[in-house]
Design an enzyme around this catalytic site. Structure first.
Site, PDB file in Angstrom:
ATOM      1  CG  ASN A 137      -3.927   4.056   0.533  1.00  0.00           C
ATOM      2  OD1 ASN A 137      -5.143   3.998   0.406  1.00  0.00           O
ATOM      3  ND2 ASN A 137      -3.173   2.986   0.649  1.00  0.00           N
ATOM      4  CD  GLU A 195      -2.921   3.847  -6.168  1.00  0.00           C
ATOM      5  OE1 GLU A 195      -3.405   4.980  -6.070  1.00  0.00           O
ATOM      6  OE2 GLU A 195      -2.218   3.343  -5.270  1.00  0.00           O
ATOM      7  CB  SER A 254      -0.881   0.036   1.246  1.00  0.00           C
ATOM      8  OG  SER A 254      -1.715  -1.075   1.282  1.00  0.00           O
ATOM      9  CG  HIS A 310      -2.072  -0.379  -4.028  1.00  0.00           C
ATOM     10  ND1 HIS A 310      -2.422   0.919  -3.714  1.00  0.00           N
ATOM     11  CD2 HIS A 310      -2.423  -1.123  -2.949  1.00  0.00           C
ATOM     12  CE1 HIS A 310      -2.956   0.948  -2.508  1.00  0.00           C
ATOM     13  NE2 HIS A 310      -2.968  -0.278  -2.020  1.00  0.00           N
TER      14      HIS A 310
HETATM   15  N1  LIG Z   1      -6.105  -4.871   3.625  1.00  0.00           N
HETATM   16  C1  LIG Z   1      -6.183  -3.877   2.753  1.00  0.00           C
HETATM   17  O1  LIG Z   1      -7.156  -3.102   2.725  1.00  0.00           O
HETATM   18  C2  LIG Z   1      -5.086  -3.678   1.743  1.00  0.00           C
HETATM   19  C3  LIG Z   1      -5.390  -3.020   0.542  1.00  0.00           C
HETATM   20  C4  LIG Z   1      -4.383  -2.889  -0.429  1.00  0.00           C
HETATM   21  C5  LIG Z   1      -3.115  -3.391  -0.183  1.00  0.00           C
HETATM   22  N2  LIG Z   1      -2.842  -4.013   1.012  1.00  0.00           N
HETATM   23  C6  LIG Z   1      -1.494  -4.554   1.182  1.00  0.00           C
HETATM   24  O2  LIG Z   1      -1.540  -5.934   0.859  1.00  0.00           O
HETATM   25  C7  LIG Z   1      -0.593  -6.649   1.658  1.00  0.00           C
HETATM   26  C8  LIG Z   1      -1.327  -7.725   2.440  1.00  0.00           C
HETATM   27  O3  LIG Z   1      -2.324  -7.110   3.236  1.00  0.00           O
HETATM   28  P1  LIG Z   1      -3.509  -7.961   3.889  1.00  0.00           P
HETATM   29  O4  LIG Z   1      -4.501  -6.970   4.373  1.00  0.00           O
HETATM   30  O5  LIG Z   1      -3.915  -9.061   2.967  1.00  0.00           O
HETATM   31  O6  LIG Z   1      -2.753  -8.592   5.141  1.00  0.00           O
HETATM   32  P2  LIG Z   1      -3.161  -9.885   5.994  1.00  0.00           P
HETATM   33  O7  LIG Z   1      -2.526  -9.681   7.322  1.00  0.00           O
HETATM   34  O8  LIG Z   1      -4.632 -10.134   5.892  1.00  0.00           O
HETATM   35  O9  LIG Z   1      -2.415 -11.057   5.233  1.00  0.00           O
HETATM   36  C9  LIG Z   1      -1.025 -11.167   5.139  1.00  0.00           C
HETATM   37  C10 LIG Z   1      -0.706 -12.637   5.046  1.00  0.00           C
HETATM   38  O10 LIG Z   1       0.657 -12.771   4.687  1.00  0.00           O
HETATM   39  C11 LIG Z   1       1.142 -13.910   5.355  1.00  0.00           C
HETATM   40  N3  LIG Z   1       2.613 -13.891   5.320  1.00  0.00           N
HETATM   41  C12 LIG Z   1       3.488 -13.223   6.076  1.00  0.00           C
HETATM   42  N4  LIG Z   1       4.764 -13.479   5.670  1.00  0.00           N
HETATM   43  C13 LIG Z   1       4.653 -14.334   4.615  1.00  0.00           C
HETATM   44  C14 LIG Z   1       5.584 -14.957   3.738  1.00  0.00           C
HETATM   45  N5  LIG Z   1       6.908 -14.756   3.871  1.00  0.00           N
HETATM   46  N6  LIG Z   1       5.115 -15.771   2.779  1.00  0.00           N
HETATM   47  C15 LIG Z   1       3.788 -15.960   2.621  1.00  0.00           C
HETATM   48  N7  LIG Z   1       2.851 -15.397   3.421  1.00  0.00           N
HETATM   49  C16 LIG Z   1       3.285 -14.587   4.393  1.00  0.00           C
HETATM   50  C17 LIG Z   1       0.525 -13.842   6.737  1.00  0.00           C
HETATM   51  O11 LIG Z   1       0.569 -15.111   7.369  1.00  0.00           O
HETATM   52  C18 LIG Z   1      -0.901 -13.395   6.373  1.00  0.00           C
HETATM   53  O12 LIG Z   1      -1.757 -14.505   6.146  1.00  0.00           O
HETATM   54  C19 LIG Z   1       0.112  -5.598   2.516  1.00  0.00           C
HETATM   55  O13 LIG Z   1       1.275  -5.183   1.847  1.00  0.00           O
HETATM   56  C20 LIG Z   1      -0.913  -4.473   2.571  1.00  0.00           C
HETATM   57  O14 LIG Z   1      -0.329  -3.212   2.792  1.00  0.00           O
HETATM   58  C21 LIG Z   1      -3.805  -4.177   1.956  1.00  0.00           C
END
Ligand SMILES: NC(=O)c1ccc[n+]([C@@H]2O[C@H](COP(=O)([O-])OP(=O)(O)OC[C@H]3O[C@@H](n4cnc5c(N)ncnc54)[C@H](O)[C@@H]3O)[C@@H](O)[C@H]2O)c1
Length: 206
Positions: free
Chosen positions: A194, A156, A123, A144
């Site tokens: 964002n 994005e 993000s 993104h």
């Molecule tokens: N949640 C949102 O609204 C949103 C929106 C856009 C982007 N993002 C971005 O997307 C990414 C994930 O966010 P999320 O909300 O899905 O997080 P989340 O916490 O729901 O999921 C992250 C997952 O990654 C896993 N993980 C950690 N290290 C790992 C590895 N080395 N290999 C494989 N899996 C691993 C964790 O166990 C977890 O299940 C982040 O970079 C976040 O900034 C989030």
């Protein structure tokens, strides 16, 4: 990498975003691997895909067969090599921590053929810095997606300082194939959406 070459997408992380992205890729007809660090997180990813789709089945908006097809295209695993084997693009959606992302990209770089493109769903973190953990910074890019990925249309596309034009064109073409609308944005903290939303949220207005 050309879009026509893509048969398999490896999604790393089966949380909110990873599961949604895996679903979107499966619905677009790709083979998908969804990898997390523990089987219970992989199982959780499948629940995140299945539960909302089954709600749609109950409402008569899709069939159980369609749901089964989407799920059957996604292979869950905790094994990074298995996940990336035969994939032309890896989409990273793990926790938002630079150290974890760099460690993952370094590991991916060691096991994936050099033409495989690495995309990050970060993000706000620097694509340039993540790419520096690899020997292919020209083929590392930000894609993104927004939450929930199966619903939100915007993607994005963020270039790192060394991302090449071919990789940028590829990420945009892939986004379109996934039914999304790609918008190229400059690499800067928070990117565009964002950067606009966070001040609005923190000021309390909507
Ligand atoms: N949640 C949102 O609204 C949103 C929106 C856009 C982007 N993002 C971005 O997307 C990414 C994930 O966010 P999320 O909300 O899905 O997080 P989340 O916490 O729901 O999921 C992250 C997952 O990654 C896993 N993980 C950690 N290290 C790992 C590895 N080395 N290999 C494989 N899996 C691993 C964790 O166990 C977890 O299940 C982040 O970079 C976040 O900034 C989030």
């Amino acid at each position: 990498m050309q879009l026509e070459q893509v048969k398999k997408v490896a999604v790393i992380g089966a949380g909110s975003m990873g599961a949604g992205i895996a679903q979107v890729c499966s619905q677009a007809g790709f083979q998908v691997a969804m990898r997390d660090i523990d089987q219970r997180f992989v199982d959780g990813g499948f629940r995140r895909i299945k539960d909302p789709l089954m709600n749609r089945v109950e409402k008569g908006k899709m069939t159980k067969e369609e749901v089964d097809r989407i799920l059957a295209n996604v292979r869950g695993t905790v094994d990074l090599k298995e996940a990336t084997h035969g994939a032309q693009i890896v989409i990273e959606a793990i926790i938002e921590k630079m150290d974890a992302k760099k460690a993952l990209f370094a590991e991916l770089d060691a096991i994936c053929p050099p033409d495989v493109v690495f995309a990050s769903n970060t993000s706000s973190l620097s694509i340039t810095e993540m790419a520096s953990a690899t020997k292919r910074p020209d083929r590392v890019i930000g894609m993104h997606f927004f939450n929930p990925a199966p619903v939100m249309k915007l993607v994005e596309v963020i270039r790192g300082s060394e991302t090449n034009d071919a990789t940028t064109a590829f990420a945009k073409a892939l986004s379109v194939k996934l039914g999304k609308e790609p918008v190229e944005v400059r690499e800067s903290p928070g990117f565009v959406v964002n950067r606009l939303l966070v001040p609005i949220w923190t000021s309390g207005s909507t």
